[in-house]
Write a protein that holds these residues in place. Structure first.
Motif, PDB file in Angstrom:
ATOM      1  N   GLN A 232       0.831  -1.193   0.000  1.00 52.76           N
ATOM      2  CA  GLN A 232       0.000   0.000   0.000  1.00 52.76           C
ATOM      3  C   GLN A 232       0.871   1.250   0.000  1.00 52.76           C
ATOM      4  O   GLN A 232       2.096   1.185   0.187  1.00 52.76           O
ATOM      5  CB  GLN A 232      -0.919  -0.009   1.224  1.00 52.76           C
ATOM      6  CG  GLN A 232      -1.910  -1.166   1.252  1.00 52.76           C
ATOM      7  CD  GLN A 232      -2.706  -1.202   2.546  1.00 52.76           C
ATOM      8  OE1 GLN A 232      -2.264  -0.706   3.575  1.00 52.76           O
ATOM      9  NE2 GLN A 232      -3.885  -1.821   2.492  1.00 52.76           N
ATOM     10  N   GLU A 233       0.236   2.394  -0.196  1.00 50.90           N
ATOM     11  CA  GLU A 233       0.953   3.665  -0.159  1.00 50.90           C
ATOM     12  C   GLU A 233       1.522   3.931   1.229  1.00 50.90           C
ATOM     13  O   GLU A 233       0.898   3.635   2.249  1.00 50.90           O
ATOM     14  CB  GLU A 233      -0.009   4.796  -0.544  1.00 50.90           C
ATOM     15  CG  GLU A 233       0.625   6.174  -0.552  1.00 50.90           C
ATOM     16  CD  GLU A 233      -0.378   7.259  -0.879  1.00 50.90           C
ATOM     17  OE1 GLU A 233       0.047   8.425  -1.043  1.00 50.90           O
ATOM     18  OE2 GLU A 233      -1.590   6.947  -0.951  1.00 50.90           O
ATOM     19  N   THR A 234       2.717   4.469   1.262  1.00 54.49           N
ATOM     20  CA  THR A 234       3.352   4.872   2.524  1.00 54.49           C
ATOM     21  C   THR A 234       3.767   6.338   2.417  1.00 54.49           C
ATOM     22  O   THR A 234       3.598   6.979   1.362  1.00 54.49           O
ATOM     23  CB  THR A 234       4.588   4.014   2.825  1.00 54.49           C
ATOM     24  OG1 THR A 234       5.610   4.320   1.861  1.00 54.49           O
ATOM     25  CG2 THR A 234       4.259   2.522   2.763  1.00 54.49           C
ATOM     26  N   THR A 235       4.321   6.853   3.468  1.00 55.03           N
ATOM     27  CA  THR A 235       4.792   8.241   3.431  1.00 55.03           C
ATOM     28  C   THR A 235       5.978   8.416   2.497  1.00 55.03           C
ATOM     29  O   THR A 235       6.258   9.529   2.030  1.00 55.03           O
ATOM     30  CB  THR A 235       5.191   8.700   4.845  1.00 55.03           C
ATOM     31  OG1 THR A 235       6.162   7.778   5.369  1.00 55.03           O
ATOM     32  CG2 THR A 235       3.972   8.735   5.756  1.00 55.03           C
ATOM     33  N   ASP A 236       6.668   7.311   2.208  1.00 53.50           N
ATOM     34  CA  ASP A 236       7.876   7.389   1.386  1.00 53.50           C
ATOM     35  C   ASP A 236       7.645   7.036  -0.086  1.00 53.50           C
ATOM     36  O   ASP A 236       8.439   7.434  -0.942  1.00 53.50           O
ATOM     37  CB  ASP A 236       8.954   6.456   1.941  1.00 53.50           C
ATOM     38  CG  ASP A 236       9.368   6.830   3.357  1.00 53.50           C
ATOM     39  OD1 ASP A 236       9.381   8.041   3.636  1.00 53.50           O
ATOM     40  OD2 ASP A 236       9.629   5.919   4.155  1.00 53.50           O
ATOM     41  N   GLN A 237       6.614   6.290  -0.374  1.00 53.57           N
ATOM     42  CA  GLN A 237       6.432   5.832  -1.741  1.00 53.57           C
ATOM     43  C   GLN A 237       4.957   5.539  -2.020  1.00 53.57           C
ATOM     44  O   GLN A 237       4.176   5.270  -1.110  1.00 53.57           O
ATOM     45  CB  GLN A 237       7.267   4.574  -1.989  1.00 53.57           C
ATOM     46  CG  GLN A 237       6.958   3.420  -1.071  1.00 53.57           C
ATOM     47  CD  GLN A 237       7.887   2.233  -1.299  1.00 53.57           C
ATOM     48  OE1 GLN A 237       8.609   2.170  -2.285  1.00 53.57           O
ATOM     49  NE2 GLN A 237       7.861   1.282  -0.380  1.00 53.57           N
ATOM     50  N   PRO A 238       4.571   5.579  -3.316  1.00 50.71           N
ATOM     51  CA  PRO A 238       3.188   5.267  -3.678  1.00 50.71           C
ATOM     52  C   PRO A 238       2.919   3.775  -3.582  1.00 50.71           C
ATOM     53  O   PRO A 238       3.843   2.969  -3.419  1.00 50.71           O
ATOM     54  CB  PRO A 238       3.097   5.746  -5.126  1.00 50.71           C
ATOM     55  CG  PRO A 238       4.490   5.610  -5.649  1.00 50.71           C
ATOM     56  CD  PRO A 238       5.385   5.946  -4.486  1.00 50.71           C
ATOM     57  N   ALA A 239       1.647   3.407  -3.683  1.00 51.08           N
ATOM     58  CA  ALA A 239       1.285   1.991  -3.714  1.00 51.08           C
ATOM     59  C   ALA A 239       1.973   1.325  -4.897  1.00 51.08           C
ATOM     60  O   ALA A 239       2.166   1.932  -5.951  1.00 51.08           O
ATOM     61  CB  ALA A 239      -0.230   1.842  -3.820  1.00 51.08           C
TER      62      ALA A 239
END
Length: 494
Positions: A232-239
């Motif tokens: 899933q999406e995180t603060t560092d990278q998209p899903a």
């Protein structure tokens, strides 16, 4: 405008007749076929005429009460010569081209349709193909109902399951047939087996436990490593999700369109690296849609045919099973005649040259190469075309599908080649149990095809009963030169 009665109009038609014959004679030398020479000649003549036939000429022919050339695809040269003779013109026959009559064209299609699909059910104008899966192995009552209610071709998708399961599906079908025959309900009939080779379908890979939803404005990362774990999406990278068939992405460039799950998710490529492709999601616009493992990916702008042949190594392995157990093999994602030539080589190696073959038309390349694909297909003893409308709609755009499928039907009619109308037929009824009005109209269009395909779903038997009813009613629809039937009787005028 030139008058229909003037010598100039007749001379114009004579000039067209001469040009069509000259072009067709020259072109036919470049496309030798072992079977159905008259169909090749008629197809080439139709393509030549299409370039020369104007709306003005068609209008003048109609005003004179002569045959409509734009509706004479199965017998182009015959009709053109008949028109000229009715205008008292001196026609010079071709020295080498075959000119099938309307009756000969009808018999060609009828003969090839029977060779491909066998007998249709009584009262139906088209064969009905139904997709079966592993669940049908344990549903003998449903299998019997499908056979009794109109299924005369059973489809197995080789993209799913494996040979052991396929064999069980076929065994369940044959057991149901034998039981019905013992009961006196299925005499003189046999359901054909259509096995759909998986082809080079690009799909979302394994997501394990990741639940990923996207909507307009999101970014989705497609990993070019099938072993990469989806997340899933995180603060560092998209899903991100892994993809299969990595070589399909070799020509992907920024601004290329990407469709997922038959177009339910659409985006534009905005960044490409060796490890991944990042896609800006443009739809769905409001409610997020789930990215599901195994769903297809379409890359209509990315020149897949340069790197991805229609016949994969898996397909070649599966042919060992298909040639022993199937009546018809479907080749997916055909791009060019070369794909059919490669298939024929593989079939000859397995001493299965008589196996019926259906080329699935589902890419932009296949549309532009359709006539050449058909001519190559005429070298098979039994050959047909499938309009695979799911991927095709994504490739050409849903707004163009209606026109494109109509053109495919017409070109196939010029070559006397049977057609399967597939994907999306009564889909809402099949899955939800309620038919949409537009689905009924779609079936009315499907009557022009020689076989109509239903996909699997919870209400497949209900959809089959509805389809058979619609096809029966269409086949018995009263001709316009006789009295109206009771459904459309007109009151209060005469």
């Amino acid at each position: 405008m030139v008058s229909i009665n003037s010598p100039d109009f007749t001379q114009q038609l004579l000039s067209i007749d001469y040009q069509v014959k000259q072009e067709s004679e020259n072109a036919s030398k470049n496309f030798p076929v072992t079977n159905f020479v008259e169909s090749r000649d008629n197809l080439i003549a139709y393509l030549s005429l299409r370039k020369k036939l104007t709306s003005e000429i068609s209008e003048q022919l109609t005003n004179k009460g002569l045959a409509a050339l734009d509706r004479s695809a199965p017998h182009v040269l015959y009709t053109l010569e008949k028109i000229l003779k009715n205008l008292d013109a001196q026609v010079i026959p071709s020295s080498s081209l075959h000119a099938p009559t309307p009756e000969a064209a009808r018999q060609n299609v009828q003969h090839r349709t029977y060779g491909l699909f066998g007998n249709t059910n009584p009262g139906l104008q088209s064969s009905i193909m139904v997709t079966l899966d592993a669940k049908s192995i344990h549903e003998p009552v449903l299998m019997e109902s499908l056979l009794l209610n109109g299924m005369n071709v059973a489809r197995i998708n080789c993209a799913h399951h494996h040979p052991e399961v396929w064999l069980q599906i076929i065994g369940a079908l044959r057991n149901a047939e034998n039981k019905l025959r013992d009961e006196g309900n299925y005499q003189g009939r046999t359901c054909k087996i259509f096995m759909d080779l998986a082809g080079p379908k690009v799909r979302i890979g394994d997501l394990q436990s990741a639940n990923i939803f996207v909507k307009k404005g999101d970014t989705l990362r497609l990993y070019l490593d099938p072993q990469q774990i989806g997340h899933q999406e995180t603060t560092d990278q998209p899903a991100g999700v892994p993809v299969t068939l990595v070589k399909a992405f070799r020509n992907v460039r920024a601004k290329d369109r990407i469709f997922i799950d038959d177009g339910k998710i659409m985006g534009i490529v905005h960044h490409v690296t060796k490890e991944y492709v990042e896609v800006e999601i443009l739809s769905p616009a409001i409610a997020p849609y789930q990215v599901k493992p195994g769903k297809g990916i379409n890359l209509p702008d990315s020149l897949l045919s340069l790197n991805v042949p229609a016949l994969t190594e898996k397909d070649i392995q599966d042919l060992s099973f298909v040639t022993k157990h199937a009546d018809i093999a479907g080749i997916s994602f055909v791009h060019s005649p070369q794909d059919l030539r490669k298939l024929r080589v593989e079939l000859d190696r397995k001493a299965a040259g008589d196996l019926a073959v259906v080329a699935k038309i589902e890419t932009k390349d296949a549309i532009h190469q359709l006539s050449r694909i058909i001519i190559e297909g005429l070298n098979f003893n039994k050959f047909g075309i499938m309009i695979a409308r799911g991927d095709l709609a994504v490739e050409v755009g849903p707004e163009n599908l209606s026109f494109v499928q109509e053109e495919i039907l017409t070109i196939c009619s010029a070559a006397h080649v049977p057609v399967i109308w597939a994907t999306g037929v009564l889909e809402k009824l099949t899955k939800k149990g309620i038919a949409a009005r537009s689905e009924i109209t779609d079936v009315s269009q499907a009557k022009r095809a020689d076989c109509v395909m239903l996909n699997k779903g919870l209400f497949i038997n209900e959809a089959l009963i509805m389809l058979a009813k619609l096809l029966k009613e269409e086949s018995n629809f009263p001709r316009k030169d006789i009295a109206f039937g009771s459904h459309i009787a007109q009151f209060g005028v005469l």
